[in-house]
Scaffold this motif. Structure first.
Motif, mmCIF file in Angstrom:
data_model
loop_
_atom_site.group_PDB
_atom_site.id
_atom_site.type_symbol
_atom_site.label_atom_id
_atom_site.label_comp_id
_atom_site.label_asym_id
_atom_site.label_seq_id
_atom_site.Cartn_x
_atom_site.Cartn_y
_atom_site.Cartn_z
ATOM 1 N N GLY A 46 0.821 -1.206 0.000
ATOM 2 C CA GLY A 46 0.000 0.000 0.000
ATOM 3 C C GLY A 46 0.855 1.256 0.000
ATOM 4 O O GLY A 46 0.531 2.241 -0.652
ATOM 5 N N LEU B 224 2.057 2.058 -3.352
ATOM 6 C CA LEU B 224 0.990 2.685 -4.135
ATOM 7 C C LEU B 224 0.888 4.164 -3.792
ATOM 8 O O LEU B 224 0.767 5.023 -4.662
ATOM 9 C CB LEU B 224 -0.353 1.988 -3.850
ATOM 10 C CG LEU B 224 -0.457 0.544 -4.305
ATOM 11 C CD1 LEU B 224 -1.748 -0.079 -3.802
ATOM 12 C CD2 LEU B 224 -0.414 0.469 -5.823
ATOM 13 N N TYR B 225 0.966 4.463 -2.477
ATOM 14 C CA TYR B 225 0.894 5.860 -2.059
ATOM 15 C C TYR B 225 2.036 6.653 -2.692
ATOM 16 O O TYR B 225 1.841 7.779 -3.179
ATOM 17 C CB TYR B 225 0.930 5.963 -0.530
ATOM 18 C CG TYR B 225 1.563 7.260 -0.075
ATOM 19 C CD1 TYR B 225 0.881 8.463 -0.234
ATOM 20 C CD2 TYR B 225 2.853 7.289 0.440
ATOM 21 C CE1 TYR B 225 1.468 9.660 0.118
ATOM 22 C CE2 TYR B 225 3.447 8.480 0.796
ATOM 23 C CZ TYR B 225 2.754 9.661 0.624
ATOM 24 O OH TYR B 225 3.346 10.840 0.960
ATOM 25 N N SER C 267 1.355 7.540 -6.177
ATOM 26 C CA SER C 267 0.381 8.612 -6.257
ATOM 27 C C SER C 267 1.027 9.958 -5.921
ATOM 28 O O SER C 267 0.770 10.971 -6.578
ATOM 29 C CB SER C 267 -0.763 8.255 -5.311
ATOM 30 O OG SER C 267 -1.507 9.347 -4.987
ATOM 31 N N VAL D 179 2.949 11.359 -8.758
ATOM 32 C CA VAL D 179 2.136 12.062 -9.748
ATOM 33 C C VAL D 179 1.973 13.515 -9.321
ATOM 34 O O VAL D 179 2.061 14.439 -10.142
ATOM 35 C CB VAL D 179 0.768 11.375 -9.922
ATOM 36 C CG1 VAL D 179 -0.116 12.174 -10.861
ATOM 37 C CG2 VAL D 179 0.932 9.963 -10.433
ATOM 38 N N LEU D 180 1.761 13.730 -8.015
ATOM 39 C CA LEU D 180 1.646 15.104 -7.508
ATOM 40 C C LEU D 180 2.905 15.894 -7.846
ATOM 41 O O LEU D 180 2.842 17.013 -8.365
ATOM 42 C CB LEU D 180 1.426 15.071 -5.994
ATOM 43 C CG LEU D 180 1.214 16.434 -5.347
ATOM 44 C CD1 LEU D 180 -0.266 16.713 -5.214
ATOM 45 C CD2 LEU D 180 1.866 16.502 -3.994
ATOM 46 N N VAL E 261 3.197 16.767 -11.504
ATOM 47 C CA VAL E 261 2.423 17.957 -11.878
ATOM 48 C C VAL E 261 3.200 19.215 -11.507
ATOM 49 O O VAL E 261 3.266 20.177 -12.288
ATOM 50 C CB VAL E 261 1.050 17.938 -11.185
ATOM 51 C CG1 VAL E 261 0.328 19.261 -11.405
ATOM 52 C CG2 VAL E 261 0.208 16.791 -11.690
ATOM 53 N N THR F 65 -8.258 9.288 -2.939
ATOM 54 C CA THR F 65 -6.919 8.735 -3.185
ATOM 55 C C THR F 65 -6.643 7.592 -2.207
ATOM 56 O O THR F 65 -6.146 6.529 -2.595
ATOM 57 C CB THR F 65 -5.848 9.825 -3.027
ATOM 58 O OG1 THR F 65 -6.244 10.961 -3.798
ATOM 59 C CG2 THR F 65 -4.501 9.345 -3.498
ATOM 60 N N VAL G 48 -5.824 3.445 -2.973
ATOM 61 C CA VAL G 48 -4.726 2.645 -2.417
ATOM 62 C C VAL G 48 -5.306 1.397 -1.751
ATOM 63 O O VAL G 48 -4.842 0.271 -1.954
ATOM 64 C CB VAL G 48 -3.923 3.480 -1.397
ATOM 65 C CG1 VAL G 48 -2.963 2.594 -0.629
ATOM 66 C CG2 VAL G 48 -3.176 4.599 -2.088
ATOM 67 N N LEU H 4 -5.915 6.479 -8.415
ATOM 68 C CA LEU H 4 -4.561 6.633 -7.859
ATOM 69 C C LEU H 4 -3.746 7.629 -8.681
ATOM 70 O O LEU H 4 -2.974 8.412 -8.139
ATOM 71 C CB LEU H 4 -3.855 5.278 -7.832
ATOM 72 C CG LEU H 4 -2.502 5.260 -7.124
ATOM 73 C CD1 LEU H 4 -2.697 5.285 -5.627
ATOM 74 C CD2 LEU H 4 -1.682 4.053 -7.528
ATOM 75 N N PRO I 88 -4.273 12.803 -7.630
ATOM 76 C CA PRO I 88 -3.192 13.723 -7.249
ATOM 77 C C PRO I 88 -3.116 14.944 -8.163
ATOM 78 O O PRO I 88 -2.678 16.007 -7.725
ATOM 79 C CB PRO I 88 -1.929 12.872 -7.395
ATOM 80 C CG PRO I 88 -2.377 11.481 -7.378
ATOM 81 C CD PRO I 88 -3.782 11.439 -7.836
#
Lengths: 202, 651
Positions: A26, A29-30, A33, A36-37, A40, B185, B189, B223, B227
């Motif tokens: 997990g 996965l975080y 994510s 991706v932030l 950007v 988000t 997950v 996911l 973001p």
């Protein structure tokens, strides 16, 4: 299901929700994510990288030796964290603490240097509201800095847990995830150092 | 003010009833602090249904305004009020209706469908829910305290910059989206880890039920897409609060950056809300046709293709905003390409029904209605995907007609199909069929009456979001659309009556066996509602339609001789507490009450640290307790057999 397929132990928990392995998965996965932030924010910086609005540009504002020192602090912190990781695997509390303590202090030094850099820019009239370029600069570096700050809080909590609980399975798993987080922030910083500072100044 | 009064009154009545019946301890113990995925799923869906009514009220007001405001009349709403209403309608329907509905369905269905006892992170699941609830409360608070955004659900810059929207509306919108978005988000997950790591033995990827597959792909989209929304809102926040210049008109800002970022999230978002609905339709057609899903593999690959391509189409939301023709053509073609896997799905559902023994239950009604209506919406989408055609109808009611055509027929019909399909599983009795079908007919005819006129109006050149107009030719069509909306409202009333009637007849409609539809997947193998631990013994999967396989081989409903202790997530007050603190943060930021916002952030950090330091987050359900529950279950199955109620109940 003709036969009974119960496990041997009396407490059946075959699919361990909240198990260490699940938590690590997990956490990956975080991190994806969160990347991706940052992606950007990198894209935003690229878009606004030349939008000086008549104000100063990177050459006038950034000092590469200073940022290099900052980088060294963070990279060293990450390297020292390796001592904590291997200590955790070897189940040696002293080694874990010998890694966490310096890693924490080096990270703290990084934050102080970054705060000082921000402070000098703002006092010099080059705050984030000066131009779109400076907005993008403060945002990407600041977002990374906030992440480092949370990493430091996490690290302080973990030092407390290691001392009070010992290296239980859960504590060891948290140390592993903190390590993932810490190295991840390092990688993001390498990107920031390269694209925000190095390419812009050089 | 009527809306404020109504909401407050309804809220007070509910709180009063809870207090009168002394249900607070029960609510606290069984619902508010729960980490059980089934309970959390039901709370999500209750939230979604409440917000469906709220969003629908906005729709009624808009349609009424446009039906009245012509020929010199300004209607009954001020322009400011009208702008808030259409902004709230879109924001609510996407983020606070569709999102909670789909995550709620995923919560109720995915763990039992893959033979798991809970999601991978039960506590984080509760946090996700309470963050969504906190975002919803911010939107509701804007009804009475201050006002909501007037800048549309997409919050385009520069309009949403401080200079042009100085009041609290945009801030409410930002923080409601931001907080609920973080919750989404975390959900993604959670469900990715659940589906990857918690499947029962024997359930390979290609034996996963279709709803689980679509949940997986939706989680992938969430996911990677959410973001981007988080970042876009962060940049807008910095512009508004710290005077930065990302999207401003001066000092190097670029408003198109926001539009790009918003739709980089926004377009995957429409697939996020529609893919789980596709999953529902797959389960429903397969079950009620008594057949294995046609083209299962192609269905999986089609979903994967949609997932990937959905990230390469965002620019079609603004073909007219200055990109060069080659760029527009790229995105136009990518958009048209998406219709191919979607078409594959439509044919798969049709072929699943072909030569099946179809039972026309309520979920099946929604599915057939979807197939017809969604195809029309899809085709108008292909039309919009062509840049030259897009130039003609851009920003007109044609666009409104198109996306309601796909979102109501795709997403909402799908969720309502899922609602009536899994209701007996979650609650323990079936919903009334007569009122369900009546609701369907109202929704279907209401939809066509309300939205087909908008296609016509789009061709006639009527722009979206108009407060009043002088072109008398538009008026009859707008009146027709308003009548259509009234028919949809009748559909919602039917859904309400259906619920009341079903609760009254719950003894008659009781689901004794846990398998009311002759289901094909594992969730139907357990009782309705399932016990807290779902499975006393984790099943072993041998087939795609795992439960059908068990029934055919006579291995379903096997009695076990021994039971074992099971660890389940213990209740935790930290989830709702984090939700409350997040609400404080959002409210404090909206109103510039810095101490409240800081208290919210510090509170969340402290609660997280405390939770991190707590190693006793589980409780044991003993083998004896499980034995008692399972014995009762087998007695019920035996009684169903003895009363010669066939286990496969046909309607």
């Amino acid at each position: 299901m003709n036969t009974i397929t119960g496990p041997a132990s009396s407490t059946e928990k075959p699919f361990n929700y909240d198990s260490a392995a699940n938590r690590e998965f997990g956490f990956w996965l975080y991190i994806m994510s969160d990347l991706v932030l940052f992606a950007v924010l990198f894209a935003t910086f690229v878009v606004f990288g030349r939008a000086y609005a008549g104000g100063p540009g990177p050459r006038q504002l950034f000092s590469l030796p200073y940022v290099f020192a900052e980088t060294l602090l963070l990279v060293l912190s990450s390297a020292v964290y390796g001592i904590a990781s291997s200590g955790s695997r070897a189940n040696r509390i002293s080694a874990v603490m010998a890694g966490l303590g310096p890693a924490f202090l080096l990270g703290l030094g990084f934050i102080f240097m970054e705060a000082r850099e921000f402070y000098q820019l703002i006092v010099g009239g080059n705050g984030p509201a000066r131009s779109a370029f400076l907005s993008a600069y403060f945002t990407i570096v600041g977002t990374h800095g906030v992440h480092v700050l949370f990493g430091l809080i996490f690290m302080a909590v973990m030092m407390g847990q290691v001392l009070s609980k010992g290296l239980t399975a859960m504590v060891a798993s948290r140390l592993k995830r903190l390590g993932m987080f810490w190295h991840f922030l390092d990688i993001v910083w390498i990107g920031i150092f390269s694209f925000v500072y190095l390419v812009q100044v050089a | 003010m009527g809306a404020v009064g109504g909401s407050l009154l309804a809220g007070l009545v509910i709180l009063g009833l809870i207090t009168y019946h002394r249900k607070w301890p029960y609510l606290w113990r069984e619902w508010i602090t729960t980490c059980d995925h089934k309970r959390i799923g039901m709370m999500y869906i209750i939230l979604a249904l409440v917000m469906l009514v709220r969003g629908l009220s906005d729709a009624i007001m808009m349609r009424l305004q446009q039906a009245l405001a012509t020929g010199g009349s300004m209607g009954y709403l001020t322009p400011d009020h009208f702008n808030q209403i259409f902004s709230a309608h879109g924001s609510i329907m996407i983020i606070f209706m569709a999102m909670p509905f789909l995550v709620g369905l995923m919560n109720i269905v995915v763990p039992p469908q893959i033979g798991s006892r809970d999601v991978a992170f039960p506590f984080m699941n509760a946090v996700s829910f309470w963050l969504t609830a906190a975002g919803t409360m911010l939107v509701m608070a804007s009804l009475g305290i201050g006002e909501f955004s007037k800048a549309g659900w997409s919050g385009y810059t520069s309009l949403t910059e401080k200079q042009f929207s100085p009041d609290t509306g945009v801030d409410y919108w930002i923080w409601a989206f931001q907080i609920a978005g973080v919750g989404s988000t975390l959900s993604s997950v959670n469900f990715l880890a659940t589906i990857f790591k918690m499947r029962a033995p024997g359930m390979t990827f290609m034996r996963m039920p279709m709803f689980t597959w679509t949940s997986l792909f939706t989680s992938v989209l969430m996911l990677f897409a959410f973001p981007v929304l988080t970042a876009a809102l962060l940049l807008l926040t910095l512009d508004r609060y710290l005077g930065m210049h990302f999207f401003s008109n001066d000092l190097g800002g670029n408003m198109m950056m926001y539009v790009n970022l918003f739709w980089t999230w926004g377009h995957p978002e429409v697939y996020i809300v529609v893919l789980p609905a596709f999953g529902v339709f797959s389960e429903v057609t397969s079950t009620f046709s008594g057949k294995r899903l046609f083209g299962y593999r192609s269905m999986v690959y089609a979903t994967a293709a949609i997932t990937v391509v959905s990230f390469a189409v965002w620019l079609h939301h603004f073909f007219t905003m200055g990109a060069s023709p080659p760029v527009n053509i790229f995105f136009g073609i990518a958009t048209m390409l998406i219709s191919i896997p979607t078409g594959v799905k439509i044919y798969n559902w049709l072929f699943t029904m072909y030569r099946g023994r179809i039972r026309f239950t309520t979920p099946m009604y929604w599915t057939v209605g979807f197939l017809m209506t969604f195809s029309i919406g899809g085709m108008s989408g292909v039309l919009l995907a062509s840049p030259p055609a897009n130039y003609v109808v851009h920003n007109s009611l044609f666009v409104i007609a198109h996306f309601h055509n796909v979102l109501i027929a795709g997403t909402l019909f799908g969720f309502l199909a899922g609602y009536s399909y899994w209701f007996p599983k979650a609650i323990g009795f079936k919903l009334d069929e007569k009122w369900g079908k009546l609701a369907f007919w109202c929704w279907l005819t209401g939809f066509y009456m309300a939205f087909m006129p908008l296609y016509v109006l789009g061709f006639m050149g009527m722009p979206r979001r108009m407060h009043h107009f002088t072109n008398a030719v538009w008026h009859p069509w707008l009146i027709l659309a308003a009548i259509g909306t009234a028919v949809i409202v009748a559909g919602v009333f039917c859904l309400g009556i259906q619920l009341v009637v079903s609760i009254r007849n719950r003894k008659i409609n009781k689901d004794i066996t846990g398998d009311p539809w002759d289901g094909r997947t594992l969730e139907w193998s357990v009782s309705s509602p399932p016990p807290e631990y779902n499975f006393a013994h984790i099943p072993v999967v041998n087939d795609l339609d795992a439960f059908t396989d068990m029934k055919e081989r006579g291995t379903a409903y096997v009695r076990h001789e021994r039971y074992f202790d099971i660890l389940l997530p213990a209740n935790s007050a930290s989830g709702p507490l984090i939700g409350l603190l997040a609400f404080m943060l959002g409210f404090g930021m909206t109103w510039y009450i810095w101490w409240l916002a800081i208290a919210g952030v510090m509170g969340i950090i402290i609660v997280m640290i405390m939770r991190m330091s707590d190693d006793n987050t589980e409780r044991v359900v003993t083998a004896d307790e499980i034995g008692t529950i399972e014995r009762k279950r087998h007695e019920m199955i035996a009684s169903a057999r003895n009363n010669e109620q066939p286990l496969r109940i046909l309607p």
